[in-house]
Design an enzyme around this catalytic site. Structure first.
Site, PDB file in Angstrom:
ATOM      1  N   TYR A 145      -3.837  11.315  -8.209  1.00 38.94           N
ATOM      2  CA  TYR A 145      -3.147  11.044  -9.475  1.00 38.94           C
ATOM      3  C   TYR A 145      -3.281   9.569  -9.816  1.00 38.94           C
ATOM      4  O   TYR A 145      -3.363   8.722  -8.939  1.00 38.94           O
ATOM      5  CB  TYR A 145      -1.671  11.463  -9.430  1.00 38.94           C
ATOM      6  CG  TYR A 145      -0.850  10.919  -8.287  1.00 38.94           C
ATOM      7  CD1 TYR A 145      -0.882  11.525  -7.038  1.00 38.94           C
ATOM      8  CD2 TYR A 145      -0.003   9.825  -8.462  1.00 38.94           C
ATOM      9  CE1 TYR A 145      -0.111  11.059  -5.991  1.00 38.94           C
ATOM     10  CE2 TYR A 145       0.781   9.356  -7.417  1.00 38.94           C
ATOM     11  CZ  TYR A 145       0.718   9.970  -6.186  1.00 38.94           C
ATOM     12  OH  TYR A 145       1.477   9.506  -5.146  1.00 38.94           O
ATOM     13  N   MET A 147      -1.725   6.085 -11.670  1.00 37.96           N
ATOM     14  CA  MET A 147      -0.376   5.557 -11.942  1.00 37.96           C
ATOM     15  C   MET A 147      -0.398   4.131 -12.474  1.00 37.96           C
ATOM     16  O   MET A 147      -1.389   3.422 -12.345  1.00 37.96           O
ATOM     17  CB  MET A 147       0.498   5.644 -10.692  1.00 37.96           C
ATOM     18  CG  MET A 147       0.099   4.732  -9.559  1.00 37.96           C
ATOM     19  SD  MET A 147       1.337   4.734  -8.226  1.00 37.96           S
ATOM     20  CE  MET A 147       2.718   3.883  -8.970  1.00 37.96           C
ATOM     21  N   ASP A 148       0.706   3.754 -13.067  1.00 38.95           N
ATOM     22  CA  ASP A 148       0.937   2.400 -13.572  1.00 38.95           C
ATOM     23  C   ASP A 148       2.189   1.838 -12.930  1.00 38.95           C
ATOM     24  O   ASP A 148       3.029   2.578 -12.429  1.00 38.95           O
ATOM     25  CB  ASP A 148       1.247   2.437 -15.086  1.00 38.95           C
ATOM     26  CG  ASP A 148       0.015   2.638 -15.950  1.00 38.95           C
ATOM     27  OD1 ASP A 148      -1.104   2.425 -15.459  1.00 38.95           O
ATOM     28  OD2 ASP A 148       0.205   3.013 -17.129  1.00 38.95           O
ATOM     29  N   LYS A 149       2.348   0.517 -13.030  1.00 33.54           N
ATOM     30  CA  LYS A 149       3.636  -0.117 -12.759  1.00 33.54           C
ATOM     31  C   LYS A 149       4.238  -0.436 -14.133  1.00 33.54           C
ATOM     32  O   LYS A 149       3.549  -0.986 -15.004  1.00 33.54           O
ATOM     33  CB  LYS A 149       3.441  -1.402 -11.937  1.00 33.54           C
ATOM     34  CG  LYS A 149       2.979  -1.159 -10.490  1.00 33.54           C
ATOM     35  CD  LYS A 149       4.111  -0.765  -9.575  1.00 33.54           C
ATOM     36  CE  LYS A 149       3.652  -0.366  -8.184  1.00 33.54           C
ATOM     37  NZ  LYS A 149       3.231  -1.496  -7.358  1.00 33.54           N
ATOM     38  N   GLN A 185      -4.001   7.582   2.767  1.00 36.28           N
ATOM     39  CA  GLN A 185      -4.078   7.233   1.348  1.00 36.28           C
ATOM     40  C   GLN A 185      -5.185   6.247   1.081  1.00 36.28           C
ATOM     41  O   GLN A 185      -5.462   5.374   1.897  1.00 36.28           O
ATOM     42  CB  GLN A 185      -2.726   6.716   0.846  1.00 36.28           C
ATOM     43  CG  GLN A 185      -2.587   5.225   0.681  1.00 36.28           C
ATOM     44  CD  GLN A 185      -2.390   4.492   1.987  1.00 36.28           C
ATOM     45  OE1 GLN A 185      -2.639   5.019   3.057  1.00 36.28           O
ATOM     46  NE2 GLN A 185      -1.972   3.256   1.898  1.00 36.28           N
ATOM     47  N   SER A 223       8.694   2.907  -6.752  1.00 34.12           N
ATOM     48  CA  SER A 223       8.346   4.104  -7.520  1.00 34.12           C
ATOM     49  C   SER A 223       9.472   4.496  -8.474  1.00 34.12           C
ATOM     50  O   SER A 223       9.220   4.840  -9.634  1.00 34.12           O
ATOM     51  CB  SER A 223       8.039   5.273  -6.581  1.00 34.12           C
ATOM     52  OG  SER A 223       6.947   4.957  -5.767  1.00 34.12           O
TER      53      SER A 223
HETATM   54  O1  76R Z   1      -1.662  -2.964   3.244  1.00 39.54           O
HETATM   55  C1  76R Z   1      -1.326  -1.767   3.174  1.00 39.54           C
HETATM   56  O2  76R Z   1      -2.055  -0.875   2.709  1.00 39.54           O
HETATM   57  C2  76R Z   1       0.041  -1.375   3.627  1.00 39.54           C
HETATM   58  C3  76R Z   1       1.046  -1.651   2.614  1.00 39.54           C
HETATM   59  C4  76R Z   1       0.773  -0.958   1.298  1.00 39.54           C
HETATM   60  C5  76R Z   1       0.397  -1.545   0.076  1.00 39.54           C
HETATM   61  C6  76R Z   1       0.130  -3.010  -0.224  1.00 39.54           C
HETATM   62  C7  76R Z   1       0.881   0.461   1.057  1.00 39.54           C
HETATM   63  C8  76R Z   1       1.188   1.390   2.038  1.00 39.54           C
HETATM   64  N1  76R Z   1       0.642   0.709  -0.257  1.00 39.54           N
HETATM   65  C9  76R Z   1       0.321  -0.469  -0.894  1.00 39.54           C
HETATM   66  C10 76R Z   1      -0.022  -0.654  -2.226  1.00 39.54           C
HETATM   67 MN1  76R Z   1       0.850   2.509  -1.206  1.00 39.54          MN
HETATM   68  N2  76R Z   1       0.982   4.299  -2.103  1.00 39.54           N
HETATM   69  C11 76R Z   1       1.097   4.502  -3.456  1.00 39.54           C
HETATM   70  C12 76R Z   1       1.448   5.868  -3.693  1.00 39.54           C
HETATM   71  O3  76R Z   1       3.734   8.374  -5.640  1.00 39.54           O
HETATM   72  C13 76R Z   1       4.158   7.207  -5.587  1.00 39.54           C
HETATM   73  O4  76R Z   1       5.386   6.958  -5.699  1.00 39.54           O
HETATM   74  C14 76R Z   1       3.205   6.051  -5.382  1.00 39.54           C
HETATM   75  C15 76R Z   1       1.781   6.457  -5.050  1.00 39.54           C
HETATM   76  C16 76R Z   1       1.494   6.501  -2.463  1.00 39.54           C
HETATM   77  C17 76R Z   1       1.795   7.961  -2.196  1.00 39.54           C
HETATM   78  C18 76R Z   1       1.200   5.492  -1.475  1.00 39.54           C
HETATM   79  C19 76R Z   1       1.149   5.725  -0.101  1.00 39.54           C
HETATM   80  N3  76R Z   1       0.467   1.616  -2.996  1.00 39.54           N
HETATM   81  C20 76R Z   1       0.067   0.339  -3.191  1.00 39.54           C
HETATM   82  C21 76R Z   1      -0.202   0.147  -4.601  1.00 39.54           C
HETATM   83  C22 76R Z   1      -0.670  -1.159  -5.263  1.00 39.54           C
HETATM   84  C23 76R Z   1       0.574  -1.865  -5.709  1.00 39.54           C
HETATM   85  C24 76R Z   1       0.375  -3.215  -6.328  1.00 39.54           C
HETATM   86  O5  76R Z   1      -0.584  -3.916  -5.997  1.00 39.54           O
HETATM   87  O6  76R Z   1       1.241  -3.569  -7.163  1.00 39.54           O
HETATM   88  C25 76R Z   1       0.081   1.340  -5.225  1.00 39.54           C
HETATM   89  C26 76R Z   1      -0.065   1.662  -6.694  1.00 39.54           C
HETATM   90  C27 76R Z   1       0.498   2.247  -4.214  1.00 39.54           C
HETATM   91  C28 76R Z   1       0.896   3.555  -4.453  1.00 39.54           C
HETATM   92  N4  76R Z   1       1.157   3.376   0.635  1.00 39.54           N
HETATM   93  C29 76R Z   1       1.172   2.762   1.862  1.00 39.54           C
HETATM   94  C30 76R Z   1       1.134   4.745   0.859  1.00 39.54           C
HETATM   95  C31 76R Z   1       1.123   4.979   2.296  1.00 39.54           C
HETATM   96  C32 76R Z   1       1.055   6.367   2.938  1.00 39.54           C
HETATM   97  C33 76R Z   1       1.162   3.747   2.910  1.00 39.54           C
HETATM   98  C34 76R Z   1       1.200   3.437   4.398  1.00 39.54           C
HETATM   99  C35 76R Z   1      -0.189   3.117   4.860  1.00 39.54           C
HETATM  100  C36 76R Z   1      -0.250   2.814   6.323  1.00 39.54           C
HETATM  101  O7  76R Z   1       0.454   1.914   6.767  1.00 39.54           O
HETATM  102  O8  76R Z   1      -1.024   3.516   6.992  1.00 39.54           O
END
Ligand code: 76R
Length: 249
Positions: A145, A147-149, A185, A223
């Site tokens: 999917y 998404m936006d912020k 992810q 979120s």
């Molecule tokens: O460095 C890393 O990857 C760990 C910290 C992390 C970041 C910086 C992280 C961890 N995410 C990051 C960034 Mn994420 N993520 C989403 C979604 O449905 C929703 O509500 C949101 C959709 C999921 C399901 C998800 C899962 N993440 C981001 C960003 C960029 C944000 C920005 O730059 O402003 C988005 C849009 C986003 C969205 N995230 C994790 C996960 C999971 C499962 C992790 C843990 C990963 C791990 O530690 O193995």
């Protein structure tokens, strides 16, 4: 102005969703149907080989529901290569019997919200390189999917300080981490490339884990307050055997 997060950007990414034109497909003589499938398999073999050589990666999944019938997701070092793959696929016989349903253009992205301070060049770190150029998992299920912020009134992610955003991303990451081993992810950035800001691609063996993870994140401030979501696509792994079965009419 608030400080922009720094991103590390990896392979370029194209998600290509197709519906099958079953009416035309059924009219095709069976030997021509078989030839179209075999031609497509030469592409799959080529993508497999490139993946083995770590020159890119791909995912191939069926899609459940009416939004599409199957999806191909490709990762390549340049956007030109994605464009070439897309065009080559469009020239195949099989593609004549598909209808474009949706596509998404982005690039694998890591942000520095949770990165510790370090003098080393992150691009020299093999762990980071592997995350920027990932070989996509071949799990039973995929979920995608965009998404936006949010940027609305008092809820404007882009007006928050770096510290506030980092704090919230910490909590986001903690929830994510509790799904380690269950959901993998891939976050791809698409500002300037497509209609949303990020693509979220999730891989899992147990499809229910998508629902659990996305639901749990809805309660997390990143979120709950700032997330805006596009259409969700969910599907199951395809390989030659499953695709041949799917295309049998
Ligand atoms: O460095 C890393 O990857 C760990 C910290 C992390 C970041 C910086 C992280 C961890 N995410 C990051 C960034 Mn994420 N993520 C989403 C979604 O449905 C929703 O509500 C949101 C959709 C999921 C399901 C998800 C899962 N993440 C981001 C960003 C960029 C944000 C920005 O730059 O402003 C988005 C849009 C986003 C969205 N995230 C994790 C996960 C999971 C499962 C992790 C843990 C990963 C791990 O530690 O193995």
């Amino acid at each position: 102005m608030s400080e922009a997060a720094q991103t590390l950007d990896g392979w370029y990414c194209l998600h290509d969703f197709r519906s099958i034109d079953w009416t035309s497909w059924k009219k095709l003589p069976s030997d021509e149907r078989e030839a179209a499938i075999q031609e497509f398999y030469t592409f799959l073999d080529k993508w497999d080989l490139m993946q083995q050589n770590k020159e890119g990666s791909y995912a191939f999944y069926s899609i459940v529901g009416q939004k599409a019938d199957f999806m191909l997701m490709w990762l390549r070092p340049t956007m030109v290569e994605l464009n070439e793959i897309e065009t080559a696929f469009n020239k195949t016989k099989l593609a004549e019997y598909t209808i474009p349903a949706y596509s998404y253009v982005s690039v694998v992205e890591l942000s520095n919200y949770l990165a510790g301070k370090s003098d080393e060049d992150p691009m020299e770190n093999p762990h980071i390189k592997a995350r920027l150029n990932p070989i996509l998992p071949k799990t039973q299920y995929i979920c995608f999917y965009p998404m936006d912020k949010r940027r609305e009134g008092n809820d404007n992610w882009y007006m928050l300080s770096m510290e506030d955003r980092r704090e919230m991303m910490k909590s986001h990451g903690m929830i994510g981490r509790s799904y380690a081993g269950k959901v993998k992810q891939i976050i791809t950035g698409s500002v300037g490339f497509d209609d949303w800001e990020w693509g979220v691609t999730l891989f899992a063996e147990d499809v229910l884990q998508f629902k659990k993870l996305v639901y749990e994140m809805r309660f997390d401030e990143v979120s709950a307050r700032y997330g805006e979501f596009g259409a969700f696509y969910v599907g199951a792994l395809l390989n030659k055997e499953r695709f041949s079965q799917m295309m049998t009419v």
